[in-house]
Design a protein around this motif. Structure first.
Motif, PDB file in Angstrom:
ATOM      1  N   ARG A 137      37.069 -12.043  29.980  1.00  0.00           N
ATOM      2  CA  ARG A 137      35.667 -12.295  30.794  1.00  0.00           C
ATOM      3  C   ARG A 137      35.520 -12.250  32.105  1.00  0.00           C
ATOM      4  N   HIS A 138      36.440 -11.290  33.180  1.00  0.00           N
ATOM      5  CA  HIS A 138      36.287 -10.855  34.272  1.00  0.00           C
ATOM      6  C   HIS A 138      37.021 -10.003  34.637  1.00  0.00           C
ATOM      7  N   THR A 139      36.044  -9.062  35.133  1.00  0.00           N
ATOM      8  CA  THR A 139      37.414  -8.297  35.843  1.00  0.00           C
ATOM      9  C   THR A 139      37.805  -8.352  37.448  1.00  0.00           C
ATOM     10  N   ALA A 140      38.256  -8.424  37.914  1.00  0.00           N
ATOM     11  CA  ALA A 140      38.717  -8.028  39.190  1.00  0.00           C
ATOM     12  C   ALA A 140      38.793  -6.339  39.723  1.00  0.00           C
ATOM     13  N   ALA A 141      38.257  -6.141  40.548  1.00  0.00           N
ATOM     14  CA  ALA A 141      38.126  -4.369  41.104  1.00  0.00           C
ATOM     15  C   ALA A 141      38.911  -4.155  42.078  1.00  0.00           C
ATOM     16  N   LEU A 142      40.385  -3.555  42.080  1.00  0.00           N
ATOM     17  CA  LEU A 142      40.995  -3.524  43.189  1.00  0.00           C
ATOM     18  C   LEU A 142      41.337  -1.825  44.113  1.00  0.00           C
ATOM     19  N   LEU A 143      40.645  -2.047  45.235  1.00  0.00           N
ATOM     20  CA  LEU A 143      40.926  -0.439  45.489  1.00  0.00           C
ATOM     21  C   LEU A 143      41.723  -0.508  46.803  1.00  0.00           C
ATOM     22  N   ASP A 144      42.661   0.657  46.858  1.00  0.00           N
ATOM     23  CA  ASP A 144      43.815   0.503  48.107  1.00  0.00           C
ATOM     24  C   ASP A 144      42.742   1.191  48.979  1.00  0.00           C
ATOM     25  N   PRO A 173      46.474  -7.962  50.811  1.00  0.00           N
ATOM     26  CA  PRO A 173      47.192  -8.075  50.176  1.00  0.00           C
ATOM     27  C   PRO A 173      47.773  -9.274  49.128  1.00  0.00           C
ATOM     28  N   ALA A 174      48.231  -9.938  50.303  1.00  0.00           N
ATOM     29  CA  ALA A 174      49.573 -10.988  50.290  1.00  0.00           C
ATOM     30  C   ALA A 174      48.072 -12.062  50.272  1.00  0.00           C
ATOM     31  N   ALA A 175      47.199 -12.383  50.405  1.00  0.00           N
ATOM     32  CA  ALA A 175      45.893 -13.459  50.652  1.00  0.00           C
ATOM     33  C   ALA A 175      45.178 -12.688  48.966  1.00  0.00           C
ATOM     34  N   LEU A 176      45.652 -12.315  48.147  1.00  0.00           N
ATOM     35  CA  LEU A 176      44.800 -11.723  47.018  1.00  0.00           C
ATOM     36  C   LEU A 176      44.583 -12.359  45.845  1.00  0.00           C
ATOM     37  N   ALA A 177      46.005 -13.231  46.299  1.00  0.00           N
ATOM     38  CA  ALA A 177      46.087 -14.385  44.749  1.00  0.00           C
ATOM     39  C   ALA A 177      45.420 -15.704  45.068  1.00  0.00           C
ATOM     40  N   GLY A 178      45.694 -15.924  46.444  1.00  0.00           N
ATOM     41  CA  GLY A 178      44.406 -16.611  47.831  1.00  0.00           C
ATOM     42  C   GLY A 178      43.172 -16.238  46.866  1.00  0.00           C
ATOM     43  N   GLY A 187      42.909 -16.172  36.086  1.00  0.00           N
ATOM     44  CA  GLY A 187      44.148 -16.893  34.521  1.00  0.00           C
ATOM     45  C   GLY A 187      44.043 -15.560  34.202  1.00  0.00           C
ATOM     46  N   PRO A 188      44.598 -15.760  32.323  1.00  0.00           N
ATOM     47  CA  PRO A 188      44.884 -14.901  31.874  1.00  0.00           C
ATOM     48  C   PRO A 188      43.882 -14.134  31.173  1.00  0.00           C
ATOM     49  N   ASP A 189      42.630 -14.960  30.885  1.00  0.00           N
ATOM     50  CA  ASP A 189      41.714 -13.978  30.681  1.00  0.00           C
ATOM     51  C   ASP A 189      40.747 -13.007  32.246  1.00  0.00           C
ATOM     52  N   THR A 190      41.465 -12.913  33.475  1.00  0.00           N
ATOM     53  CA  THR A 190      40.849 -11.805  33.740  1.00  0.00           C
ATOM     54  C   THR A 190      41.781 -10.613  33.910  1.00  0.00           C
ATOM     55  N   LEU A 191      41.026  -9.709  33.564  1.00  0.00           N
ATOM     56  CA  LEU A 191      41.510  -8.149  34.285  1.00  0.00           C
ATOM     57  C   LEU A 191      41.538  -7.572  35.719  1.00  0.00           C
ATOM     58  N   LEU A 192      42.520  -7.057  36.418  1.00  0.00           N
ATOM     59  CA  LEU A 192      42.999  -6.746  37.723  1.00  0.00           C
ATOM     60  C   LEU A 192      42.673  -5.176  37.088  1.00  0.00           C
ATOM     61  N   ALA A 193      41.843  -4.560  37.615  1.00  0.00           N
ATOM     62  CA  ALA A 193      41.593  -2.691  37.614  1.00  0.00           C
ATOM     63  C   ALA A 193      41.570  -2.371  39.075  1.00  0.00           C
ATOM     64  N   LEU A 207      50.914 -11.465  40.637  1.00  0.00           N
ATOM     65  CA  LEU A 207      49.465 -12.279  40.045  1.00  0.00           C
ATOM     66  C   LEU A 207      49.283 -11.943  38.294  1.00  0.00           C
ATOM     67  N   ASN A 208      48.519 -13.161  38.532  1.00  0.00           N
ATOM     68  CA  ASN A 208      48.423 -13.445  36.396  1.00  0.00           C
ATOM     69  C   ASN A 208      46.430 -12.347  36.193  1.00  0.00           C
ATOM     70  N   GLY A 209      46.837 -12.613  34.724  1.00  0.00           N
ATOM     71  CA  GLY A 209      45.799 -11.692  34.365  1.00  0.00           C
ATOM     72  C   GLY A 209      46.920  -9.825  33.849  1.00  0.00           C
ATOM     73  N   GLN A 210      45.841 -10.091  33.495  1.00  0.00           N
ATOM     74  CA  GLN A 210      46.227  -8.574  32.566  1.00  0.00           C
ATOM     75  C   GLN A 210      45.841  -7.527  33.549  1.00  0.00           C
ATOM     76  N   ARG A 211      46.112  -6.304  33.249  1.00  0.00           N
ATOM     77  CA  ARG A 211      46.271  -4.946  34.162  1.00  0.00           C
ATOM     78  C   ARG A 211      46.093  -3.876  33.792  1.00  0.00           C
ATOM     79  N   ARG A 212      45.371  -3.232  34.998  1.00  0.00           N
ATOM     80  CA  ARG A 212      44.619  -2.389  34.199  1.00  0.00           C
ATOM     81  C   ARG A 212      44.877  -1.438  35.557  1.00  0.00           C
ATOM     82  N   SER A 213      45.408   0.624  35.427  1.00  0.00           N
ATOM     83  CA  SER A 213      45.073   1.478  36.389  1.00  0.00           C
ATOM     84  C   SER A 213      43.970   1.959  35.886  1.00  0.00           C
ATOM     85  N   ALA A 214      43.444   1.703  36.846  1.00  0.00           N
ATOM     86  CA  ALA A 214      42.101   2.604  37.149  1.00  0.00           C
ATOM     87  C   ALA A 214      41.475   3.071  38.370  1.00  0.00           C
TER      88      ALA A 214
END
Length: 260
Positions: A137-144, A173-178, A187-193, A207-214
């Motif tokens: 349903r959603h993607t959260a994009a996370l870039l170092d 990083p410690a604040a990402l869950a909040g 939730g589980p319908d979010t892809l953490l990429a 963290l909850n949610g699916q994960r994918r390196s990208a």
């Protein structure tokens, strides 16, 4: 003033895409139509990108049998990301645009500055689909972002494509869950990429949610380019700017002591 762009680019519209916001230099050249001609290059980014980029652009054009004047627009990753990489991509795109003036583009080629995190989310979407997974349903994009921070943004998956629901920002990083919880993305319908899991694994482990390196790629920019051009997102070279998000590369001694 430059002439107005067409509302709908032709199916044969041709694009060059440049992505240098990470340690990887990524280039792609292709057409808007599905299965259109695609030529790509991937190599070392960072400081090496500035010397490699232009020769590789010419190599891609030669392989396709195209000239710069045959393009309809140049897409580039505008950031956030590596300061040097963003400046390199923007400067090269501007130079190519300014240097390409013809009857079709009397003011130079149009440029499409694309958010790096949108390109990352698009690449994750394509990889996820290629592996046979249903679209989240959603993607959260996370870039170092280095310096113990992340660049984060969130997108909803819709029939019209990815739609931004939370713009790019810095996050510890410690604040990402909040932050995810605040956006309703925990939730589980979010892809953490992204590329943050190996770097900040301890902080992101719960963290909850699916994960994918990208990573953001030029191929993702190429897929996004027709829709962005049709939406009127192209700009003249003089108006193409990087998106840094972080205003400073380093903090002063006083700032570091104040945050201790």
């Amino acid at each position: 003033m430059p002439p107005a762009l067409p509302d709908h680019p032709p199916a044969s519209a041709r694009f060059l895409a440049i992505e240098t916001s990470t340690d990887t230099l990524s280039l792609a050249l292709g057409e808007a139509r599905p299965g259109g001609a695609l030529h790509r290059f991937s190599g070392a980014g960072g400081a090496q990108a500035s010397t490699t980029l232009l020769p590789q652009v010419q190599a891609l054009l030669d392989a396709a049998g195209w000239r710069l004047g045959d393009l309809d627009a140049i897409a580039f990753g505008r950031g956030p990301g590596s300061f040097t990489g963003l400046r390199t991509a923007c400067a090269v795109a501007q130079g190519l645009a300014y240097g390409t003036r013809n009857a079709r583009h009397p003011h130079g080629l149009p440029l499409l500055p694309v958010d790096t995190l949108l390109a990352l989310a698009e690449q994750a979407r394509a990889d996820h689909a290629a592996d046979g997974h249903p679209a989240p349903r959603h993607t959260a994009a996370l870039l170092d972002a280095r310096m113990d921070e992340l660049y984060v943004a969130a997108y909803a998956h819709t029939p019209q494509g990815l739609v931004e629901i939370a713009p790019a920002r810095l996050c510890a990083p410690a604040a990402l869950a909040g932050w995810l919880a605040d956006q309703g993305l925990d939730g589980p319908d979010t892809l953490l990429a992204g590329n943050a899991f190996g770097v900040y694994g301890d902080a992101l482990g719960q963290l909850n949610g699916q994960r994918r390196s990208a990573l953001p790629t030029a191929e993702a920019l190429l897929r996004l380019a027709p829709g962005l051009l049709a939406a009127g997102r192209a700009v003249a070279a003089r108006d193409a700017l990087p998106l840094y998000v972080r205003d400073k590369v380093a903090r002063t001694t006083a700032e570091r002591e104040g945050s201790a």
